[in-house]
Write an enzyme that holds these catalytic residues in place. Sequence first.
Site, PDB file in Angstrom:
ATOM      1  N   VAL A   1      46.438  39.227  28.392  1.00 34.40           N
ATOM      2  CA  VAL A   1      45.495  39.581  27.333  1.00 34.40           C
ATOM      3  C   VAL A   1      46.193  40.377  26.248  1.00 34.40           C
ATOM      4  O   VAL A   1      46.947  41.316  26.540  1.00 34.40           O
ATOM      5  CB  VAL A   1      44.310  40.394  27.919  1.00 34.40           C
ATOM      6  CG1 VAL A   1      43.350  40.809  26.809  1.00 34.40           C
ATOM      7  CG2 VAL A   1      43.587  39.580  28.978  1.00 34.40           C
TER       8      VAL A   1
ATOM      9  N   ALA B   1      48.027  39.247  34.358  1.00 34.74           N
ATOM     10  CA  ALA B   1      47.640  38.955  35.742  1.00 34.74           C
ATOM     11  C   ALA B   1      48.224  37.622  36.174  1.00 34.74           C
ATOM     12  O   ALA B   1      49.079  37.040  35.497  1.00 34.74           O
ATOM     13  CB  ALA B   1      46.120  38.971  35.873  1.00 34.74           C
ATOM     14  N   SER B   2      47.749  37.115  37.299  1.00 34.11           N
ATOM     15  CA  SER B   2      48.363  35.930  37.902  1.00 34.11           C
ATOM     16  C   SER B   2      48.105  34.666  37.107  1.00 34.11           C
ATOM     17  O   SER B   2      48.925  33.742  37.113  1.00 34.11           O
ATOM     18  CB  SER B   2      47.822  35.749  39.327  1.00 34.11           C
ATOM     19  OG  SER B   2      46.409  35.643  39.308  1.00 34.11           O
TER      20      SER B   2
ATOM     21  N   ASP C   1      35.454  38.384  41.604  1.00 34.36           N
ATOM     22  CA  ASP C   1      36.857  38.825  41.545  1.00 34.36           C
ATOM     23  C   ASP C   1      36.878  40.297  41.152  1.00 34.36           C
ATOM     24  O   ASP C   1      37.505  40.687  40.170  1.00 34.36           O
ATOM     25  CB  ASP C   1      37.631  37.974  40.541  1.00 34.36           C
ATOM     26  CG  ASP C   1      39.133  38.014  40.788  1.00 34.36           C
ATOM     27  OD1 ASP C   1      39.554  38.516  41.844  1.00 34.36           O
ATOM     28  OD2 ASP C   1      39.894  37.555  39.922  1.00 34.36           O
TER      29      ASP C   1
END
Length: 521
Positions: free
Chosen positions: A133, A128-129, A286
Amino acid sequence: MTRLFRGAFIVWVVFRYGLDELVLSSFQRPGFRLITRIVSFGRRFDSPRGERLREALERLGPIFVKFGQVLSTRRDLLPPDIADELARLQDRVPPFPSAVAVATIERAFGKPLDAIFSHFEQTPIASASIAQVHFATLRDGRHGGREVAVKVLRPDMLPVIDKDLSLMRLMAGWVERLSADGKRLKPLEVVAEFDKYLHDELDLVREAANAAQLRRNMAGLDLVLIPEMFWDYCHTEVMVMQRMHGLPINRVDELRQRGVDIPKLARDGVTLFFTQVFRDGFFHADMHPGNIQVSVDPATFGRYISLDFGIVGTLTEFDKEYLAQNFTAFFRRDYKRVAELHIESGWVPSDTRVDELESAIRAVCEPYFDRPLKEISLGMVLMRLFQTSRRFHVEIQPQLVLLQKTLLNIEGLGRDLDPELDLWATAKPFLEKWMVEQIGPKKLLEQIRAEAPQYAKLIPALPRLMHDYLQQRPHALRQDIDALITEQRRTNRLLQGIIWSGVGFLIGLLVMQLVLRVRLW
């Protein structure tokens, strides 16, 4: 100078990926079509528009990726091709090299990778940004053999974010000074809130603490699973947590094939959100599909799985009570009470007419009642409310901006899961029950129990404190008493003067009447 270069880079990316042409071509008027042809002259865009938009946001950095993630949940507002591409920003941002991730882990814990994990997947499972992971297995210790997910922060994120925030502060300052709505919108305060949340997201220890708090709050609810944090392996740049087994929530067809009750899942999502907001005042903020999964483990089948706790929202007791009263009045269609609450809270000027504000709110909200979610656009409701707020000079509340963003996420998820969901009917019983609990005997007992330790210390000391106060301040008390006596005497004299003046006036009237009667006689 840094802001100038960053601004120039943003403009270059806009032209490089043809975002100007994308925006202008969405207008149907002939004049805009002519401008589109002019700005597109000499440029060729072979890639689809959705792909160009996604690549531009990735190139611009994490703040713009976050914006794309929010937009990706709003399929009711976007063309399908753009929504599909923006959905890739949720967990498929181009990863950074695994060698960099390994080096970050080894630097954080001061050990070689093999000394920490018996198995480590070099290919990230999600990117992601802010971070990516990797799945792994812990080697030894009290958690030896546990399957884990290792979250590693992207390198050199802070300078990029600070540059964008500096530019946003500059633009917010312009809006506040030059716009007629500047004071009402509070752009600098909104940017400051955004700044705080983004910097918090860069500290993975803080994220782990957020996850632990949510895990405690949600214990016993049986609606959501929060991964366990392994504190021995948490660092500001690396976080190791329990590996969860689930399917992304946007894979609705696959979930349905596996036997998940999708309408129940949608209702549980509404309950979960309102519980976090109103009961706990601490909510996951989020909630795009990349961060929400559904468990396929037989022991926890059909429950939500929450991931990524870098951004959480908090509400004060005042905010919770005010919002709950607003929602409850709204669900009851008591628009007068909604208007009164806005005035009581100071969100609108005190001289605002209640009936006018009530009428404006009714005109916005009434058309959307008794409709399923597929026929409601919260985005359009918020847009119309924004127009109304401008008319009545409603001040934006920066502390609630994150809640509004989360509401848009929730509505987008609910629309994908069950378009027939009646959002009002699902939320109303929860809020009414919560309001009863806030004013009932149970809440009173809880408050007394919470304050009891303080009372236990204070009550025995009260006689001594009163004695000390009276003994140490006789002079000051005497001055206060003398001042009160003097003021009382002044008041008495004033009253006496008023009384005697009135008596004299009455006597004068009687004398005049007597003289007139004598003359006439």
